[in-house]
Write a protein that holds these residues in place. Structure first.
Motif, PDB file in Angstrom:
ATOM      1  N   UNK A  85       0.805  -1.220  -0.068  1.00  0.00           N
ATOM      2  CA  UNK A  85      -0.017  -0.185   0.182  1.00  0.00           C
ATOM      3  C   UNK A  85       1.020   1.111  -0.031  1.00  0.00           C
ATOM      4  N   UNK A  86       0.264   2.198  -0.582  1.00  0.00           N
ATOM      5  CA  UNK A  86       1.046   3.617  -0.391  1.00  0.00           C
ATOM      6  C   UNK A  86       1.520   4.071   0.823  1.00  0.00           C
ATOM      7  N   UNK A  87       0.975   3.859   2.073  1.00  0.00           N
ATOM      8  CA  UNK A  87       1.621   4.216   3.090  1.00  0.00           C
ATOM      9  C   UNK A  87       2.767   3.554   3.611  1.00  0.00           C
ATOM     10  N   UNK A  88       2.784   2.182   3.135  1.00  0.00           N
ATOM     11  CA  UNK A  88       3.924   1.246   3.323  1.00  0.00           C
ATOM     12  C   UNK A  88       4.789   1.814   2.544  1.00  0.00           C
TER      13      UNK A  88
ATOM     14  N   UNK B  75       5.806   4.923   1.763  1.00  0.00           N
ATOM     15  CA  UNK B  75       6.118   5.747   2.688  1.00  0.00           C
ATOM     16  C   UNK B  75       7.023   5.548   3.882  1.00  0.00           C
ATOM     17  N   UNK B  76       6.546   4.564   4.507  1.00  0.00           N
ATOM     18  CA  UNK B  76       7.221   3.996   5.650  1.00  0.00           C
ATOM     19  C   UNK B  76       8.531   3.402   5.227  1.00  0.00           C
TER      20      UNK B  76
ATOM     21  N   UNK C  20      20.538   8.919   6.413  1.00  0.00           N
ATOM     22  CA  UNK C  20      21.237   9.962   7.443  1.00  0.00           C
ATOM     23  C   UNK C  20      21.994   9.485   8.240  1.00  0.00           C
ATOM     24  N   UNK C  21      21.951   8.175   8.743  1.00  0.00           N
ATOM     25  CA  UNK C  21      22.604   7.666   9.723  1.00  0.00           C
ATOM     26  C   UNK C  21      23.990   7.451   8.953  1.00  0.00           C
TER      27      UNK C  21
ATOM     28  N   UNK D  77      15.419   6.949   4.516  1.00  0.00           N
ATOM     29  CA  UNK D  77      15.756   8.287   4.664  1.00  0.00           C
ATOM     30  C   UNK D  77      16.511   8.405   5.957  1.00  0.00           C
ATOM     31  N   UNK D  78      16.164   7.507   6.907  1.00  0.00           N
ATOM     32  CA  UNK D  78      16.775   7.467   8.153  1.00  0.00           C
ATOM     33  C   UNK D  78      17.999   7.024   8.255  1.00  0.00           C
TER      34      UNK D  78
ATOM     35  N   UNK E  42      10.118   4.577   2.659  1.00  0.00           N
ATOM     36  CA  UNK E  42      10.872   5.724   2.311  1.00  0.00           C
ATOM     37  C   UNK E  42      11.659   6.317   3.574  1.00  0.00           C
ATOM     38  N   UNK E  43      10.515   6.428   4.397  1.00  0.00           N
ATOM     39  CA  UNK E  43      11.072   7.178   5.524  1.00  0.00           C
ATOM     40  C   UNK E  43      12.251   6.360   6.484  1.00  0.00           C
ATOM     41  N   UNK E  44      12.141   5.101   6.528  1.00  0.00           N
ATOM     42  CA  UNK E  44      13.284   4.169   6.939  1.00  0.00           C
ATOM     43  C   UNK E  44      14.388   4.456   6.259  1.00  0.00           C
TER      44      UNK E  44
END
Lengths: 185, 263
Positions: free
Chosen positions: B4-7, B9-10, B20-21, B16-17, B12-14
């Protein structure tokens, strides 16, 4: 400031008085922006005065102007997401810029540099925030089942890193001060 | 199974994190590597400075020794002779007294000249004024004046100016080599060839003395000091010799001192 807004003002005053939460978030966002930009400018001023100061002043002006413009267009009761996204990008840029400058120093102890910890916290937290604001700006996104869960999941992860790294910054300041006190009692 | 789209996004968020790390880890590791390199270089610099200081002290000590020796062996001896000569002047014998006084006067002139030569040899400004080649020539002339040595200086290429301190180190080493020849070589001919190449200066000091077996002779303190001093100015010195076939010492000084060179 974050804690006061998130844990005191929004839940108690806004919910009890039946006021729109975005009103408080919008007001708070200006304080947050001012604080962060003050921190960054202050920090960069302690080092060599270079183009970053002129750029940062320009960036702040742009950010404030954009926020005011957005609020003027959408009203105070709607969160000014786009200017907050711009703010996130600027904070990430300043943080990266600082990390970039660190790489060119002859010698630099990262673990005693509180600003390194702050920059690290900003990069992780504001990246997540930028992503979340991007999703927030799309109304259709919130019709998906897990959208809210993902939103809070990312915010929580961001918060964990953010607060750990900010704690690191406090410890770095403490140890730096302790080291200085030993040299100059 | 499609996500699903939110998944997405999740994820992508991970991502990104994680990115960054990764960036922070990269900064930490790079910084750590640079810090270690800096400390290593600082350490090397400190060692180098210590060596430089030690070498300077040794040169100073050696210079004092040379002055002391020169004053004792040369000036002191001649002044003693003058004193003896003056003490034995018989004022009643005018002719002999006159001869003795003339002799004393000549000896005093010689002593004054010797002191002047010694002063010039030690004076850094003088070497800077007349240049390295001329300063070396002066040294050879002093040796030639003794009548014990036939000397020769050959300069190839255009005489170029090197950094004063570097030239001074080379000059002192040449002085020391000449001193060694006088002391140990039992030679009667000394030749110095200076070759100015585009990127370096070569100074070759040759004598026709008794030489020595380089395989059997241990590197002495003097030669080690010379090597140290040359290393400090990013140059080097080699000595080749055979018994009864004289000695050749070659000094090589690159035009530019690199970062490792202290001077």
């Amino acid at each position: 400031m974050d804690v006061i807004n998130e844990l005191l003002i929004v839940p108690y005053i806004s919910n009890q008085q039946n006021l729109n939460q975005n009103l408080f978030y919008n007001i708070f966002s200006f304080f947050e922006m001012a604080t962060w930009f003050y921190i960054f400018i202050k920090f960069f001023q302690t080092g060599r005065r270079d183009k970053i100061n002129i750029f940062s002043i320009f960036a702040i002006a742009l950010c404030v102007f954009f926020s005011v413009f957005e609020i003027y267009q959408t009203g105070f009761l709607k969160l000014h997401i786009n200017s907050l996204r711009l703010f996130d990008l600027l904070i990430i840029f300043f943080s990266c810029r600082y990390l970039f400058l660190i790489l060119f120093k002859d010698f630099h102890d990262l673990f005693l540099d509180c600003f390194f910890w702050i920059s690290s916290a900003c990069i992780i937290y504001h990246s997540v925030l930028f992503l979340n604001f991007t999703t927030m700006s799309k109304n259709l996104y919130w019709f998906f089942n897990d959208s809210e869960k993902v939103f809070y999941f990312l915010i929580d992860i961001g918060n964990v890193f953010y607060h750990i790294l900010i704690m690191g910054a406090f410890l770095a300041c403490y140890f730096q001060k302790k080291a200085n006190d030993e040299i100059f009692p | 199974m499609t996500k699903s789209f939110p998944e997405i996004i999740a994820y992508i968020g991970l991502l990104v994190i994680c990115l960054s790390i990764a960036l922070l880890v990269f900064v930490i590791l790079s910084r750590r590597r640079q810090n270690l390199l800096f400390l290593k270089n600082k350490n090397l610099q400190e060692i180098s400075e210590k060596q430089l200081l030690q070498t300077q002290l040794e040169i100073q000590e050696q210079t004092f020794q040379n002055i002391s020796q020169e004053l004792h062996d040369n000036v002191g001896q001649v002044l003693s002779v003058i004193k003896l000569s003056i003490n034995t002047i018989n004022l009643n014998d005018t002719n002999t007294a006159k001869e003795q006084l003339i002799e004393s006067k000549n000896l005093l002139t010689q002593v004054i000249q010797d002191l002047r030569d010694l002063s010039k040899t030690l004076n850094t400004d003088y070497i800077n004024e007349i240049g390295l080649a001329n300063a070396i020539e002066q040294q050879l002339l002093l040796l030639q004046k003794t009548g014990l040595y036939k000397t020769e200086l050959i300069v190839n290429g255009t005489d170029e100016k090197y950094q004063l301190q570097r030239e001074l180190v080379v000059f002192r080493i040449v002085q020391e080599l000449l001193n060694n020849i006088v002391k140990h070589a039992d030679a009667n001919s000394i030749s110095i060839a200076m070759t100015y190449e585009s990127e370096k200066l070569l100074v070759t000091v040759t004598d026709n003395g008794k030489g020595f077996d380089t395989a059997e002779t241990k590197t002495g303190l003097g030669l080690r000091n010379m090597l140290n001093r040359m290393t400090l100015i990013n140059g080097f010195i080699t000595v080749s010799s055979q018994p009864k076939e004289g000695t050749i010492a070659t000094i090589e000084l690159p035009k530019h001192s690199n970062q490792n060179g202290n001077i």
